[in-house]
Design a protein around this motif. Structure first.
Motif, PDB file in Angstrom:
ATOM      1  N   VAL A 385       0.842  -1.191   0.000  1.00  0.00           N
ATOM      2  CA  VAL A 385       0.000   0.000   0.000  1.00  0.00           C
ATOM      3  C   VAL A 385       0.881   1.245   0.000  1.00  0.00           C
ATOM      4  CG1 VAL A 385      -1.773   1.299   1.257  1.00  0.00           C
ATOM      5  CG2 VAL A 385      -1.810  -1.207   1.277  1.00  0.00           C
ATOM      6  N   ASP A 386       0.472   2.234  -0.799  1.00  0.00           N
ATOM      7  CA  ASP A 386       1.036   3.580  -0.684  1.00  0.00           C
ATOM      8  C   ASP A 386       0.029   4.427   0.090  1.00  0.00           C
ATOM      9  OD1 ASP A 386       3.070   2.691  -2.308  1.00  0.00           O
ATOM     10  OD2 ASP A 386       2.549   3.954  -4.030  1.00  0.00           O
ATOM     11  N   PHE A 387       0.374   4.820   1.303  1.00  0.00           N
ATOM     12  CA  PHE A 387      -0.438   5.763   2.072  1.00  0.00           C
ATOM     13  C   PHE A 387       0.062   7.173   1.777  1.00  0.00           C
ATOM     14  CE2 PHE A 387      -0.849   1.876   4.614  1.00  0.00           C
ATOM     15  CZ  PHE A 387      -2.207   1.859   4.873  1.00  0.00           C
ATOM     16  N   ILE A 388      -0.840   8.065   1.421  1.00  0.00           N
ATOM     17  CA  ILE A 388      -0.478   9.453   1.138  1.00  0.00           C
ATOM     18  C   ILE A 388      -1.210  10.336   2.141  1.00  0.00           C
ATOM     19  CG2 ILE A 388      -0.472  11.304  -0.566  1.00  0.00           C
ATOM     20  CD1 ILE A 388      -0.520   9.079  -2.729  1.00  0.00           C
ATOM     21  N   LEU A 389      -0.453  11.051   2.960  1.00  0.00           N
ATOM     22  CA  LEU A 389      -1.007  11.867   4.034  1.00  0.00           C
ATOM     23  C   LEU A 389      -0.639  13.326   3.818  1.00  0.00           C
ATOM     24  CD1 LEU A 389       0.018   9.659   7.111  1.00  0.00           C
ATOM     25  CD2 LEU A 389      -2.008   9.433   5.675  1.00  0.00           C
ATOM     26  N   VAL A 390      -1.540  14.203   4.197  1.00  0.00           N
ATOM     27  CA  VAL A 390      -1.306  15.653   4.132  1.00  0.00           C
ATOM     28  C   VAL A 390      -1.371  16.182   5.558  1.00  0.00           C
ATOM     29  CG1 VAL A 390      -2.119  17.854   3.228  1.00  0.00           C
ATOM     30  CG2 VAL A 390      -2.282  15.784   1.810  1.00  0.00           C
ATOM     31  N   ALA A 391      -0.289  16.755   6.030  1.00  0.00           N
ATOM     32  CA  ALA A 391      -0.185  17.110   7.451  1.00  0.00           C
ATOM     33  C   ALA A 391      -1.187  18.177   7.860  1.00  0.00           C
ATOM     34  CB  ALA A 391       1.239  17.575   7.771  1.00  0.00           C
ATOM     35  N   LYS A 392      -1.333  19.221   7.036  1.00  0.00           N
ATOM     36  CA  LYS A 392      -2.177  20.359   7.421  1.00  0.00           C
ATOM     37  C   LYS A 392      -3.311  20.517   6.427  1.00  0.00           C
ATOM     38  CE  LYS A 392       1.693  22.738   7.587  1.00  0.00           C
ATOM     39  NZ  LYS A 392       2.695  23.808   7.700  1.00  0.00           N
ATOM     40  N   PRO A 393      -4.543  20.546   6.901  1.00  0.00           N
ATOM     41  CA  PRO A 393      -5.688  20.676   5.992  1.00  0.00           C
ATOM     42  C   PRO A 393      -5.925  22.137   5.621  1.00  0.00           C
ATOM     43  CG  PRO A 393      -6.489  20.558   8.225  1.00  0.00           C
ATOM     44  CD  PRO A 393      -4.972  20.437   8.304  1.00  0.00           C
ATOM     45  N   ASP A 394      -6.816  22.348   4.672  1.00  0.00           N
ATOM     46  CA  ASP A 394      -7.239  23.699   4.313  1.00  0.00           C
ATOM     47  C   ASP A 394      -8.691  23.920   4.720  1.00  0.00           C
ATOM     48  OD1 ASP A 394      -4.856  24.767   3.170  1.00  0.00           O
ATOM     49  OD2 ASP A 394      -5.131  23.389   1.506  1.00  0.00           O
ATOM     50  N   HIS A 395      -9.047  23.367   5.855  1.00  0.00           N
ATOM     51  CA  HIS A 395     -10.349  23.609   6.461  1.00  0.00           C
ATOM     52  C   HIS A 395     -10.117  23.796   7.956  1.00  0.00           C
ATOM     53  CE1 HIS A 395     -10.357  19.600   8.216  1.00  0.00           C
ATOM     54  NE2 HIS A 395     -10.193  19.043   7.022  1.00  0.00           N
ATOM     55  N   PRO A 396     -11.078  24.338   8.686  1.00  0.00           N
ATOM     56  CA  PRO A 396     -10.856  24.644  10.105  1.00  0.00           C
ATOM     57  C   PRO A 396     -11.205  23.519  11.066  1.00  0.00           C
ATOM     58  CG  PRO A 396     -12.931  25.585   9.389  1.00  0.00           C
ATOM     59  CD  PRO A 396     -12.329  24.930   8.169  1.00  0.00           C
ATOM     60  N   PHE A 397     -11.516  22.328  10.548  1.00  0.00           N
ATOM     61  CA  PHE A 397     -12.038  21.259  11.397  1.00  0.00           C
ATOM     62  C   PHE A 397     -10.894  20.345  11.845  1.00  0.00           C
ATOM     63  CE2 PHE A 397     -15.224  22.488   8.215  1.00  0.00           C
ATOM     64  CZ  PHE A 397     -16.120  23.141   9.068  1.00  0.00           C
ATOM     65  N   ALA A 398     -10.146  20.804  12.831  1.00  0.00           N
ATOM     66  CA  ALA A 398      -8.923  20.114  13.257  1.00  0.00           C
ATOM     67  C   ALA A 398      -9.212  18.711  13.771  1.00  0.00           C
ATOM     68  CB  ALA A 398      -8.213  20.933  14.333  1.00  0.00           C
ATOM     69  N   ASP A 399     -10.324  18.537  14.462  1.00  0.00           N
ATOM     70  CA  ASP A 399     -10.629  17.220  15.016  1.00  0.00           C
ATOM     71  C   ASP A 399     -10.836  16.194  13.899  1.00  0.00           C
ATOM     72  OD1 ASP A 399     -11.442  15.412  17.265  1.00  0.00           O
ATOM     73  OD2 ASP A 399     -13.345  15.447  16.180  1.00  0.00           O
ATOM     74  N   SER A 400     -11.549  16.571  12.854  1.00  0.00           N
ATOM     75  CA  SER A 400     -11.759  15.664  11.715  1.00  0.00           C
ATOM     76  C   SER A 400     -10.432  15.275  11.090  1.00  0.00           C
ATOM     77  CB  SER A 400     -12.657  16.328  10.673  1.00  0.00           C
ATOM     78  OG  SER A 400     -13.954  16.538  11.172  1.00  0.00           O
ATOM     79  N   HIS A 401      -9.532  16.262  10.960  1.00  0.00           N
ATOM     80  CA  HIS A 401      -8.274  15.960  10.286  1.00  0.00           C
ATOM     81  C   HIS A 401      -7.382  15.074  11.144  1.00  0.00           C
ATOM     82  CE1 HIS A 401      -5.623  16.493   6.928  1.00  0.00           C
ATOM     83  NE2 HIS A 401      -4.614  16.775   7.740  1.00  0.00           N
ATOM     84  N   ILE A 456       3.815   8.403   2.323  1.00  0.00           N
ATOM     85  CA  ILE A 456       4.249   9.666   1.741  1.00  0.00           C
ATOM     86  C   ILE A 456       3.522  10.788   2.478  1.00  0.00           C
ATOM     87  CG2 ILE A 456       4.206  11.112  -0.329  1.00  0.00           C
ATOM     88  CD1 ILE A 456       4.423   8.528  -1.979  1.00  0.00           C
ATOM     89  N   ILE A 457       4.262  11.756   2.973  1.00  0.00           N
ATOM     90  CA  ILE A 457       3.670  12.858   3.722  1.00  0.00           C
ATOM     91  C   ILE A 457       3.996  14.174   3.024  1.00  0.00           C
ATOM     92  CG2 ILE A 457       3.574  14.082   5.929  1.00  0.00           C
ATOM     93  CD1 ILE A 457       4.332  11.502   7.325  1.00  0.00           C
ATOM     94  N   LEU A 458       2.946  14.962   2.778  1.00  0.00           N
ATOM     95  CA  LEU A 458       3.073  16.317   2.260  1.00  0.00           C
ATOM     96  C   LEU A 458       2.706  17.298   3.379  1.00  0.00           C
ATOM     97  CD1 LEU A 458       1.142  15.917  -1.140  1.00  0.00           C
ATOM     98  CD2 LEU A 458       3.573  15.551  -0.723  1.00  0.00           C
ATOM     99  N   PRO A 459       3.337  18.461   3.436  1.00  0.00           N
ATOM    100  CA  PRO A 459       2.956  19.423   4.487  1.00  0.00           C
ATOM    101  C   PRO A 459       1.556  19.977   4.280  1.00  0.00           C
ATOM    102  CG  PRO A 459       4.576  20.380   3.000  1.00  0.00           C
ATOM    103  CD  PRO A 459       4.470  18.929   2.640  1.00  0.00           C
ATOM    104  N   ARG A 460       1.234  20.353   3.041  1.00  0.00           N
ATOM    105  CA  ARG A 460      -0.095  20.819   2.647  1.00  0.00           C
ATOM    106  C   ARG A 460      -0.329  20.326   1.232  1.00  0.00           C
ATOM    107  NH1 ARG A 460      -1.192  25.538   6.371  1.00  0.00           N
ATOM    108  NH2 ARG A 460      -3.396  25.187   5.987  1.00  0.00           N
ATOM    109  N   LEU A 461      -1.583  20.352   0.798  1.00  0.00           N
ATOM    110  CA  LEU A 461      -1.873  20.049  -0.600  1.00  0.00           C
ATOM    111  C   LEU A 461      -1.993  21.378  -1.334  1.00  0.00           C
ATOM    112  CD1 LEU A 461      -2.345  17.788  -2.634  1.00  0.00           C
ATOM    113  CD2 LEU A 461      -4.798  18.066  -2.237  1.00  0.00           C
TER     114      LEU A 461
END
Length: 533
Positions: A385-401, A456-461
């Motif tokens: 599996v390739d897991f692709i994660l984005v550290a910081k979302p572009d929405h304000p819902f921190a708990d969901s992220h 794979i981790i990106l800081p933001r998308l």
């Protein structure tokens, strides 16, 4: 042509794969407290963690020996330098050159695209009724659809200058669904076909052209532009040369989102967003061109795939982006990888000596956890599996992220560590299950673990990070072509069905009889059902 060095390198690698512990991952962590750090490599904004695979130091050494024997860096340099790396078509593969640089033709095309976007966004270029364009419909298929559609979906925000829609399937239900969301007076249409003859694309283009003309009269054709090299065919369709944006034969469809095929991206996101996408990809190009093999992300990703496919016999790979915006990224990789690497013929025309072209599939997390992850956790054959994660979302819902990221990392950990029979029995006993129940159910709750994944981790998308991510996988494909001794830039396998479709269409229209018996029987059954009303 025989390559004794490559044969010896393959033999050494396969000897390592036959070791009893070749698939074991947990012991590698037990023996090396710094494994996660040592096996995480970075390029630009992309962090690639390969620690959760069974690639050990000696396996990596064998893989790098294979890369040297197959002259992967030489192939890379020829490709990036414009050499002929697509021998069956006698072409270079110049998709990386489309991302900007010194090529005058590329710069001229980008300048025309930028001017067109500026005119549309600024209102200098309006629709037939004088209203500004708010929507763009891209009509294409394959590489003229999947890449741009993936990027536009990933990066669009409500503040973007236009909404993009993608029409690919010749099934007119797709057009009906899109049409309901459009105002013809405000809709710009791009017909994306290099030859301007692709059956599905031109059928859909005719439907959309008729819709524009019905609503706006012949002036509706001024809403059309083309992404093509066939100027006469485009003109016959009603699109003048100044509205046609071309791209070279050296840019394969599945690598083409950086070229004029990306015009819908630029219109949807704005030129600055498209330019940042190109710049991000260029930064990965520079890393690929200069980083040493042992820390070169595209090469390491390719070598890990060789270990999984050829060494351990894993025939598939899942791609799980834990970001809803990347929902179409697995579909883009399906074409990029399977159309490039699904080859059974070697460069010399002989039979490929080893497995190539694994099946690629995926869905965004956490959806996948409630879909096919059962097979990945407990199926008889491991699926990397390739897991692709984005550290910081572009929405304000921190708990969901946080919950999204927790699920992605937990899935990777579960694949790695598993759960033993002893652990299951102890858990069940602690929960009050009796011995008979434990004996009956415990085997079904065991997870073997030692199932590989990369993270794979990106800081933001952003346009820049997405450009880096897509270019990473493009260059991985090029490396695999060199390692497997196949041409990753042709796609003859898609041609036969296209040719046969013409005769089948004639049979469905009653103008001919299908030559193949099974096809003729299916055509007859369809015609009977249609006649019944």
């Amino acid at each position: 042509m025989p390559n004794d060095d490559a044969d010896a390198a393959w033999s050494a690698l396969m000897a390592l794969a036959r070791r009893p512990d070749a698939r074991a991952i947990r012991p590698l962590f037990a023996a090396d407290a710094d494994r996660a750090a040592r096996w995480t490599h970075r390029a630009g904004d992309v962090a690639l963690d390969l620690s959760r695979t069974s690639v050990s130091d000696d396996v990596l050494a064998a893989l790098l020996r294979l890369a040297r024997a197959r002259d992967v860096t030489g192939f890379r340099d020829r490709m990036l330098g414009g050499g002929v790396v697509n021998p069956t078509e006698g072409r270079a593969a110049l998709h990386a050159a489309q991302r900007g640089g010194g090529d005058a033709a590329v710069q001229a095309t980008l300048a025309r695209m930028q001017a067109f976007c500026g005119a549309v966004h600024g209102g200098a270029l309006c629709g037939a009724t004088g209203q500004r364009f708010t929507d763009v419909v891209n009509i294409g298929i394959g590489g003229s659809d999947l890449g741009p559609a993936m990027v536009a979906r990933a990066l669009w925000t409500p503040a973007a200058p236009m909404r993009a829609h993608y029409l690919a399937n010749v099934d007119a239900h797709a057009w009906q669904e899109i049409r309901a969301r459009l105002d013809p007076a405000r809709t710009l249409v791009l017909v994306a076909s290099k030859t301007f003859t692709t059956q599905e694309t031109m059928t859909n283009a005719a439907l959309v052209r008729a819709w524009l003309v019905d609503a706006l009269g012949e002036a509706g054709t001024t809403h059309l532009a083309a992404l093509s090299t066939n100027l006469p065919a485009a003109a016959e369709f009603g699109i003048p040369g100044e509205r046609v944006f071309g791209f070279a034969d050296t840019v394969g469809g599945r690598f083409s989102l950086w070229s004029a095929i990306g015009l819908s991206i630029a219109l949807a996101l704005g030129w600055d967003g498209f330019a940042a996408l190109l710049a991000g990809a260029r930064s990965m190009d520079e890393h690929f061109a200069s980083a040493p093999p042992e820390s070169n992300l595209p090469l390491l990703l390719a070598l890990t795939e060789v270990w999984h496919v050829n060494g351990l016999g894993y025939p598939a790979r899942a791609v799980l982006p834990y970001d809803e915006r990347l929902a179409r990224f697995p579909a883009h990789l399906q074409q990029l990888e399977m159309e490039s690497l699904g080859k059974a013929v070697a460069l010399d025309g002989g039979v490929v000596a080893r497995a190539s072209g694994p099946v690629v599939f995926g869905e965004p997390g956490t959806n996948a956890q409630h879909s096919f992850m059962q097979l990945i956790h407990q199926g008889p054959t491991p699926v990397p599996v390739d897991f692709i994660l984005v550290a910081k979302p572009d929405h304000p819902f921190a708990d969901s992220h946080r919950k999204l990221l927790a699920n992605g990392l937990a899935q990777a950990e579960a694949l790695l560590v598993g759960k033993s029979a002893a652990e299951v029995r102890a858990e069940m006993a602690a929960a009050g299950a009796d011995a008979e129940r434990i004996a009956a159910i415990a085997p079904h709750r065991v997870f073997t673990g030692d199932r590989p994944s990369s993270v794979i981790i990106l800081p933001r998308l952003t346009p820049g990070t997405l450009g880096q991510l897509v270019a990473l996988y493009e260059h991985k494909v090029a490396c695999l072509g060199a390692l497997w001794n196949i041409n990753p830039f042709d796609q003859w396998g898609v041609e036969l069905g296209k040719v046969l479709a013409g005769g089948t269409l004639a049979a469905l229209e009653g103008r001919a009889v299908a030559a193949q018996a099974a096809t003729a029987a299916s055509v007859a059954a369809i015609l009977r059902l249609q006649a019944e009303g």
